[in-house]
Design a protein around this motif. Structure first.
Motif, PDB file in Angstrom:
ATOM      1  N   LEU A  61      45.601  89.949 -60.866  1.00  0.00           N
ATOM      2  CA  LEU A  61      46.410  89.736 -62.069  1.00  0.00           C
ATOM      3  C   LEU A  61      45.817  90.403 -63.305  1.00  0.00           C
ATOM      4  O   LEU A  61      46.550  90.700 -64.254  1.00  0.00           O
ATOM      5  N   THR A  62      44.523  90.662 -63.287  1.00  0.00           N
ATOM      6  CA  THR A  62      43.912  91.344 -64.439  1.00  0.00           C
ATOM      7  C   THR A  62      44.374  92.795 -64.536  1.00  0.00           C
ATOM      8  O   THR A  62      44.166  93.429 -65.562  1.00  0.00           O
ATOM      9  N   ARG A  63      45.013  93.312 -63.499  1.00  0.00           N
ATOM     10  CA  ARG A  63      45.447  94.713 -63.462  1.00  0.00           C
ATOM     11  C   ARG A  63      46.871  94.916 -63.954  1.00  0.00           C
ATOM     12  O   ARG A  63      47.366  96.042 -63.961  1.00  0.00           O
ATOM     13  N   VAL A  64      47.558  93.832 -64.307  1.00  0.00           N
ATOM     14  CA  VAL A  64      48.943  93.962 -64.769  1.00  0.00           C
ATOM     15  C   VAL A  64      49.043  93.526 -66.225  1.00  0.00           C
ATOM     16  O   VAL A  64      48.189  92.804 -66.728  1.00  0.00           O
ATOM     17  N   VAL A  65      50.105  93.971 -66.867  1.00  0.00           N
ATOM     18  CA  VAL A  65      50.369  93.558 -68.245  1.00  0.00           C
ATOM     19  C   VAL A  65      50.780  92.085 -68.203  1.00  0.00           C
ATOM     20  O   VAL A  65      51.670  91.703 -67.440  1.00  0.00           O
ATOM     21  N   ALA A  66      50.113  91.287 -69.013  1.00  0.00           N
ATOM     22  CA  ALA A  66      50.382  89.846 -69.012  1.00  0.00           C
ATOM     23  C   ALA A  66      51.794  89.560 -69.508  1.00  0.00           C
ATOM     24  O   ALA A  66      52.292  90.206 -70.432  1.00  0.00           O
ATOM     25  N   SER A  67      52.419  88.599 -68.872  1.00  0.00           N
ATOM     26  CA  SER A  67      53.733  88.105 -69.283  1.00  0.00           C
ATOM     27  C   SER A  67      53.646  86.581 -69.295  1.00  0.00           C
ATOM     28  O   SER A  67      52.635  86.000 -68.888  1.00  0.00           O
ATOM     29  N   GLU A  68      54.707  85.957 -69.719  1.00  0.00           N
ATOM     30  CA  GLU A  68      54.733  84.488 -69.715  1.00  0.00           C
ATOM     31  C   GLU A  68      54.523  83.954 -68.296  1.00  0.00           C
ATOM     32  O   GLU A  68      53.779  83.000 -68.082  1.00  0.00           O
ATOM     33  N   GLN A  69      55.160  84.622 -67.322  1.00  0.00           N
ATOM     34  CA  GLN A  69      55.066  84.169 -65.937  1.00  0.00           C
ATOM     35  C   GLN A  69      53.668  84.390 -65.351  1.00  0.00           C
ATOM     36  O   GLN A  69      53.148  83.525 -64.651  1.00  0.00           O
ATOM     37  N   THR A  70      53.072  85.553 -65.627  1.00  0.00           N
ATOM     38  CA  THR A  70      51.736  85.805 -65.068  1.00  0.00           C
ATOM     39  C   THR A  70      50.675  84.943 -65.744  1.00  0.00           C
ATOM     40  O   THR A  70      49.717  84.529 -65.099  1.00  0.00           O
ATOM     41  N   LEU A  98      51.753  75.387 -58.048  1.00  0.00           N
ATOM     42  CA  LEU A  98      51.317  76.761 -57.780  1.00  0.00           C
ATOM     43  C   LEU A  98      52.410  77.533 -57.059  1.00  0.00           C
ATOM     44  O   LEU A  98      52.690  78.691 -57.392  1.00  0.00           O
ATOM     45  N   ARG A  99      53.040  76.902 -56.097  1.00  0.00           N
ATOM     46  CA  ARG A  99      54.129  77.557 -55.365  1.00  0.00           C
ATOM     47  C   ARG A  99      55.235  77.970 -56.328  1.00  0.00           C
ATOM     48  O   ARG A  99      55.764  79.078 -56.248  1.00  0.00           O
ATOM     49  N   GLN A 100      55.586  77.092 -57.265  1.00  0.00           N
ATOM     50  CA  GLN A 100      56.637  77.410 -58.235  1.00  0.00           C
ATOM     51  C   GLN A 100      56.199  78.540 -59.158  1.00  0.00           C
ATOM     52  O   GLN A 100      56.984  79.447 -59.453  1.00  0.00           O
ATOM     53  N   ALA A 101      54.949  78.508 -59.604  1.00  0.00           N
ATOM     54  CA  ALA A 101      54.440  79.576 -60.480  1.00  0.00           C
ATOM     55  C   ALA A 101      54.440  80.914 -59.749  1.00  0.00           C
ATOM     56  O   ALA A 101      54.743  81.953 -60.343  1.00  0.00           O
ATOM     57  N   LEU A 102      54.135  80.900 -58.456  1.00  0.00           N
ATOM     58  CA  LEU A 102      54.201  82.136 -57.650  1.00  0.00           C
ATOM     59  C   LEU A 102      55.633  82.660 -57.598  1.00  0.00           C
ATOM     60  O   LEU A 102      55.866  83.862 -57.747  1.00  0.00           O
ATOM     61  N   ASP A 104      58.036  82.064 -59.756  1.00  0.00           N
ATOM     62  CA  ASP A 104      58.442  82.508 -61.088  1.00  0.00           C
ATOM     63  C   ASP A 104      57.888  83.888 -61.432  1.00  0.00           C
ATOM     64  O   ASP A 104      58.525  84.652 -62.154  1.00  0.00           O
ATOM     65  N   ALA A 105      56.707  84.205 -60.928  1.00  0.00           N
ATOM     66  CA  ALA A 105      56.076  85.500 -61.227  1.00  0.00           C
ATOM     67  C   ALA A 105      56.275  86.493 -60.085  1.00  0.00           C
ATOM     68  O   ALA A 105      55.610  87.526 -60.024  1.00  0.00           O
ATOM     69  N   GLY A 106      57.226  86.207 -59.215  1.00  0.00           N
ATOM     70  CA  GLY A 106      57.422  87.013 -58.010  1.00  0.00           C
ATOM     71  C   GLY A 106      57.674  88.486 -58.244  1.00  0.00           C
ATOM     72  O   GLY A 106      57.273  89.319 -57.432  1.00  0.00           O
ATOM     73  N   ALA A 107      58.311  88.842 -59.341  1.00  0.00           N
ATOM     74  CA  ALA A 107      58.589  90.258 -59.607  1.00  0.00           C
ATOM     75  C   ALA A 107      57.302  91.053 -59.741  1.00  0.00           C
ATOM     76  O   ALA A 107      57.237  92.207 -59.338  1.00  0.00           O
ATOM     77  N   VAL A 108      56.274  90.435 -60.279  1.00  0.00           N
ATOM     78  CA  VAL A 108      54.982  91.119 -60.446  1.00  0.00           C
ATOM     79  C   VAL A 108      54.087  90.893 -59.244  1.00  0.00           C
ATOM     80  O   VAL A 108      53.492  91.827 -58.722  1.00  0.00           O
ATOM     81  N   THR A 109      54.022  89.658 -58.790  1.00  0.00           N
ATOM     82  CA  THR A 109      53.063  89.333 -57.721  1.00  0.00           C
ATOM     83  C   THR A 109      53.497  89.878 -56.362  1.00  0.00           C
ATOM     84  O   THR A 109      52.674  89.977 -55.466  1.00  0.00           O
ATOM     85  N   GLY A 110      54.769  90.243 -56.229  1.00  0.00           N
ATOM     86  CA  GLY A 110      55.232  90.820 -54.969  1.00  0.00           C
ATOM     87  C   GLY A 110      54.514  92.110 -54.609  1.00  0.00           C
ATOM     88  O   GLY A 110      54.544  92.545 -53.465  1.00  0.00           O
ATOM     89  N   LEU A 111      53.838  92.694 -55.584  1.00  0.00           N
ATOM     90  CA  LEU A 111      53.103  93.933 -55.354  1.00  0.00           C
ATOM     91  C   LEU A 111      51.731  93.697 -54.714  1.00  0.00           C
ATOM     92  O   LEU A 111      51.109  94.634 -54.245  1.00  0.00           O
ATOM     93  N   PHE A 112      51.275  92.458 -54.706  1.00  0.00           N
ATOM     94  CA  PHE A 112      49.912  92.177 -54.265  1.00  0.00           C
ATOM     95  C   PHE A 112      49.882  91.436 -52.933  1.00  0.00           C
ATOM     96  O   PHE A 112      50.528  90.406 -52.771  1.00  0.00           O
ATOM     97  N   ALA A 113      49.090  91.938 -52.029  1.00  0.00           N
ATOM     98  CA  ALA A 113      48.869  91.234 -50.763  1.00  0.00           C
ATOM     99  C   ALA A 113      48.213  89.882 -51.016  1.00  0.00           C
ATOM    100  O   ALA A 113      48.457  88.919 -50.285  1.00  0.00           O
TER     101      ALA A 113
END
Length: 128
Positions: A61-70, A98-102, A104-113
């Motif tokens: 997550l430190t590699r992406v631009v922070a958003s409200e969701q991240t 945590l599951r809900q936060a994942l 909510d941030a799915g557009a960004v976190t979908g890029l990470f294994a």
């Protein structure tokens, strides 16, 4: 006493203990109490797997631009990490958040294994 006592120091009744890796008592009626410093609570292997995945995702997550969701996701990840380290397990309510936060941030976190690994670990612990 000196760090390295001389034979004269020893003859004078001095005591020198250079390494007390076990229990040491001197004199009569002593008691020994043993506490493990820095020990961690025992963890279920699934909780340990989640902890490692959480740490990896927090690093990613430190590699992406922070958003409200991240930002919210990182806060939940931090709370899960603290809870596992402190008690040995994350509670079901915390895992659900945590599951809900994942999600909510799915557009960004979908890029990470690492996000997939966290999701799988949470699913295994929550049974679904």
């Amino acid at each position: 006493m000196a760090e390295n006592p001389t034979p004269a120091d020893r003859a004078a009744g001095g005591i020198h203990v250079s390494n007390a890796g076990g229990n040491v008592t001197i004199g009569d009626n002593n008691q020994v109490a043993y506490t493990v410093q820095g020990s961690e609570p025992s963890r279920d292997p699934r909780q340990e797997e989640l902890l490692q995945a959480v740490r990896a995702l927090r690093g990613d997550l430190t590699r992406v631009v922070a958003s409200e969701q991240t930002t919210a996701l990182d806060a939940e990840l931090s709370d899960v990490e603290d809870e596992i380290e402190g008690t040995g397990a994350a509670a079901p309510g915390r895992l659900a958040r945590l599951r809900q936060a994942l999600a909510d941030a799915g557009a960004v976190t979908g890029l990470f294994a690492s996000a997939a690994a966290v999701g799988q670990a949470v699913g295994a612990l929550l049974g679904g």
